[in-house]
Design a protein around this motif. Structure first.
Motif, PDB file in Angstrom:
ATOM      1  N   SER A   1      13.528   1.465   2.692  1.00  0.00           N
ATOM      2  CA  SER A   1      14.200   0.432   3.486  1.00  0.00           C
ATOM      3  C   SER A   1      13.715  -0.951   3.085  1.00  0.00           C
ATOM      4  N   TRP A   2      12.405  -1.084   2.822  1.00  0.00           N
ATOM      5  CA  TRP A   2      11.830  -2.376   2.424  1.00  0.00           C
ATOM      6  C   TRP A   2      12.384  -2.822   1.078  1.00  0.00           C
ATOM      7  N   PHE A   3      12.475  -1.902   0.136  1.00  0.00           N
ATOM      8  CA  PHE A   3      13.007  -2.248  -1.183  1.00  0.00           C
ATOM      9  C   PHE A   3      14.475  -2.668  -1.093  1.00  0.00           C
ATOM     10  N   GLU A   4      15.222  -2.049  -0.210  1.00  0.00           N
ATOM     11  CA  GLU A   4      16.664  -2.328  -0.107  1.00  0.00           C
ATOM     12  C   GLU A   4      16.969  -3.558   0.734  1.00  0.00           C
TER      13      GLU A   4
ATOM     14  N   ARG B   1       7.818   7.033   3.240  1.00  0.00           N
ATOM     15  CA  ARG B   1       8.761   6.874   2.126  1.00  0.00           C
ATOM     16  C   ARG B   1      10.060   6.231   2.602  1.00  0.00           C
ATOM     17  N   GLY B   2      10.512   6.636   3.804  1.00  0.00           N
ATOM     18  CA  GLY B   2      11.726   6.037   4.357  1.00  0.00           C
ATOM     19  C   GLY B   2      11.555   4.547   4.611  1.00  0.00           C
ATOM     20  N   GLU B   3      10.397   4.165   5.152  1.00  0.00           N
ATOM     21  CA  GLU B   3      10.111   2.748   5.396  1.00  0.00           C
ATOM     22  C   GLU B   3      10.041   1.976   4.088  1.00  0.00           C
TER      23      GLU B   3
ATOM     24  N   LEU C   1       0.831  -1.210   0.000  1.00  0.00           N
ATOM     25  CA  LEU C   1       0.000   0.000   0.000  1.00  0.00           C
ATOM     26  C   LEU C   1       0.862   1.255   0.000  1.00  0.00           C
ATOM     27  N   LEU C   2       1.961   1.229   0.731  1.00  0.00           N
ATOM     28  CA  LEU C   2       2.864   2.384   0.718  1.00  0.00           C
ATOM     29  C   LEU C   2       3.413   2.628  -0.683  1.00  0.00           C
ATOM     30  N   ALA C   3       3.745   1.551  -1.389  1.00  0.00           N
ATOM     31  CA  ALA C   3       4.281   1.687  -2.743  1.00  0.00           C
ATOM     32  C   ALA C   3       3.250   2.322  -3.675  1.00  0.00           C
ATOM     33  N   LEU C   4       1.982   1.947  -3.517  1.00  0.00           N
ATOM     34  CA  LEU C   4       0.933   2.530  -4.352  1.00  0.00           C
ATOM     35  C   LEU C   4       0.681   3.994  -3.982  1.00  0.00           C
ATOM     36  N   LEU C   5       0.742   4.302  -2.696  1.00  0.00           N
ATOM     37  CA  LEU C   5       0.502   5.676  -2.257  1.00  0.00           C
ATOM     38  C   LEU C   5       1.618   6.617  -2.693  1.00  0.00           C
ATOM     39  N   GLU C   6       2.768   6.060  -3.009  1.00  0.00           N
ATOM     40  CA  GLU C   6       3.863   6.921  -3.467  1.00  0.00           C
ATOM     41  C   GLU C   6       3.532   7.561  -4.820  1.00  0.00           C
ATOM     42  N   HIS C   7       2.571   6.979  -5.534  1.00  0.00           N
ATOM     43  CA  HIS C   7       2.149   7.558  -6.815  1.00  0.00           C
ATOM     44  C   HIS C   7       1.150   8.690  -6.619  1.00  0.00           C
ATOM     45  N   GLY C   8       0.703   8.887  -5.383  1.00  0.00           N
ATOM     46  CA  GLY C   8      -0.258   9.950  -5.105  1.00  0.00           C
ATOM     47  C   GLY C   8      -1.338   9.472  -4.158  1.00  0.00           C
ATOM     48  N   PRO C   9      -2.120  10.408  -3.591  1.00  0.00           N
ATOM     49  CA  PRO C   9      -3.180  10.027  -2.635  1.00  0.00           C
ATOM     50  C   PRO C   9      -4.170   9.055  -3.263  1.00  0.00           C
ATOM     51  N   ARG C  10      -4.641   8.110  -2.452  1.00  0.00           N
ATOM     52  CA  ARG C  10      -5.612   7.098  -2.883  1.00  0.00           C
ATOM     53  C   ARG C  10      -6.615   6.869  -1.754  1.00  0.00           C
TER      54      ARG C  10
ATOM     55  N   GLY D   1     -13.812  13.965  -5.171  1.00  0.00           N
ATOM     56  CA  GLY D   1     -15.096  14.533  -5.547  1.00  0.00           C
ATOM     57  C   GLY D   1     -16.286  13.695  -5.141  1.00  0.00           C
ATOM     58  N   ALA D   2     -16.063  12.394  -4.929  1.00  0.00           N
ATOM     59  CA  ALA D   2     -17.163  11.503  -4.551  1.00  0.00           C
ATOM     60  C   ALA D   2     -17.266  11.322  -3.046  1.00  0.00           C
ATOM     61  N   GLY D   3     -16.435  12.044  -2.294  1.00  0.00           N
ATOM     62  CA  GLY D   3     -16.498  11.961  -0.838  1.00  0.00           C
ATOM     63  C   GLY D   3     -15.664  10.848  -0.226  1.00  0.00           C
ATOM     64  N   HIS D   4     -14.790  10.200  -1.018  1.00  0.00           N
ATOM     65  CA  HIS D   4     -13.917   9.154  -0.467  1.00  0.00           C
ATOM     66  C   HIS D   4     -12.769   9.797   0.309  1.00  0.00           C
ATOM     67  N   ALA D   5     -12.477   9.267   1.493  1.00  0.00           N
ATOM     68  CA  ALA D   5     -11.353   9.759   2.277  1.00  0.00           C
ATOM     69  C   ALA D   5     -10.044   9.335   1.610  1.00  0.00           C
ATOM     70  N   LEU D   6      -9.185  10.294   1.336  1.00  0.00           N
ATOM     71  CA  LEU D   6      -7.909  10.023   0.675  1.00  0.00           C
ATOM     72  C   LEU D   6      -6.789   9.896   1.697  1.00  0.00           C
ATOM     73  N   TYR D   7      -5.822   9.035   1.383  1.00  0.00           N
ATOM     74  CA  TYR D   7      -4.644   8.849   2.229  1.00  0.00           C
ATOM     75  C   TYR D   7      -3.402   9.188   1.413  1.00  0.00           C
ATOM     76  N   ALA D   8      -2.426   9.818   2.080  1.00  0.00           N
ATOM     77  CA  ALA D   8      -1.174  10.188   1.417  1.00  0.00           C
ATOM     78  C   ALA D   8       0.001   9.663   2.229  1.00  0.00           C
ATOM     79  N   ILE D   9       1.080   9.316   1.553  1.00  0.00           N
ATOM     80  CA  ILE D   9       2.273   8.815   2.224  1.00  0.00           C
ATOM     81  C   ILE D   9       3.055   9.973   2.824  1.00  0.00           C
ATOM     82  N   THR D  10       3.676   9.750   3.966  1.00  0.00           N
ATOM     83  CA  THR D  10       4.500  10.770   4.629  1.00  0.00           C
ATOM     84  C   THR D  10       5.977  10.491   4.356  1.00  0.00           C
ATOM     85  N   ASP D  11       6.829  11.392   4.818  1.00  0.00           N
ATOM     86  CA  ASP D  11       8.270  11.175   4.672  1.00  0.00           C
ATOM     87  C   ASP D  11       8.701   9.909   5.410  1.00  0.00           C
ATOM     88  N   ALA D  12       8.101   9.673   6.575  1.00  0.00           N
ATOM     89  CA  ALA D  12       8.423   8.446   7.324  1.00  0.00           C
ATOM     90  C   ALA D  12       8.006   7.223   6.534  1.00  0.00           C
TER      91      ALA D  12
END
Length: 229
Positions: A78-81, A73-75, A7-16, A60-71
């Motif tokens: 680390s997971w990829f490496e 991105r760091g995690e 999920l973090l990897a997908l959120l890196e492309h933008g809020p979902r 626009g449809a009222g769905h709550a969006l989530y965005a990744i933080t710097d923490a």
């Protein structure tokens, strides 16, 4: 399977929002590991608690969006490496089944192996057919769809390699047990020898173990014969 990092990897492309993340996760992995919306939102809640994602308004449809933080991105970096840890391998149902089938009362381990071999080969054929379709899709797609097709192809090839290895292991297990059975038969025809750990001298590892009742009956029969002598 790390849903958290996926999920973090997908959120890196933008809020979902939750169901969007589920759809994209399954598209990227070919629904090999299906998710339900409850799993997604539970994981998002934990990521938010750990400071790795934040709620970022609504669409626009009222769905709550989530965005990744710097923490977050760091995690993710680390997971990829970080290599996947093999020190504590996940439980494998097939390995446990064969281990428990050895000498189990009333169980023909050869039949267990044969049934699994048929299922494994069918799965391999299915994956190979899907791989051919994925290759066609990869050659004719680009952009976001192209990334999903390439990701699905990699997952399919991992599944193919996994089933090939499983088929080889089943063949190896059958050969190993046959050799041990032959050794047990030779021992039974000669003078008693020292037993290997966990196996009585002359015991056939392919043969089902006698039940407690059978063992008791055998001992009673043996005692009766000795008495008659």
């Amino acid at each position: 399977m790390s849903i958290r990092h996926g999920l973090l990897a997908l959120l890196e492309h933008g809020p979902r929002y939750g169901s969007q993340l589920r759809t994209e996760f399954e598209s990227r992995t070919g629904a090999t590991w299906p998710l339900n919306v409850g799993q997604v939102y539970t994981t998002l809640g934990r990521l938010e608690r750990d400071g790795m994602v934040v709620q970022d308004g609504e669409d626009g449809a009222g769905h709550a969006l989530y965005a990744i933080t710097d923490a977050g991105r760091g995690e993710l970096r680390s997971w990829f490496e970080r290599p996947v840890d093999r020190a504590s391998p996940p439980r494998d149902e097939l390995a446990i089944k064969l281990a428990m089938a050895v000498g189990a009362p009333g169980v023909d381990i050869r039949a267990v192996i044969q049934a699994q071999r048929h299922a494994t080969l069918r799965a391999m054929q299915d994956y190979t057919r899907l791989k051919a379709q994925a290759l066609v899709a990869v050659e004719g797609s680009d952009g976001e769809k192209g990334r999903d097709d390439v990701a699905w192809l990699l997952v399919l090839e991992q599944l193919i390699f996994q089933t090939e290895a499983e088929a080889r292991w089943l063949d190896h297990s059958e050969s190993r047990l046959a050799r041990l059975s032959a050794t047990a038969a030779r021992r039974a025809g000669n003078a008693p020898t020292a037993a290997s750990p966990g196996t009585a001298a002359g015991e056939d590892p392919l043969a089902p173990a006698a039940s407690t009742t059978d063992t008791g009956t055998a001992r009673t029969t043996s005692t009766s014969r000795s008495a008659r002598r």
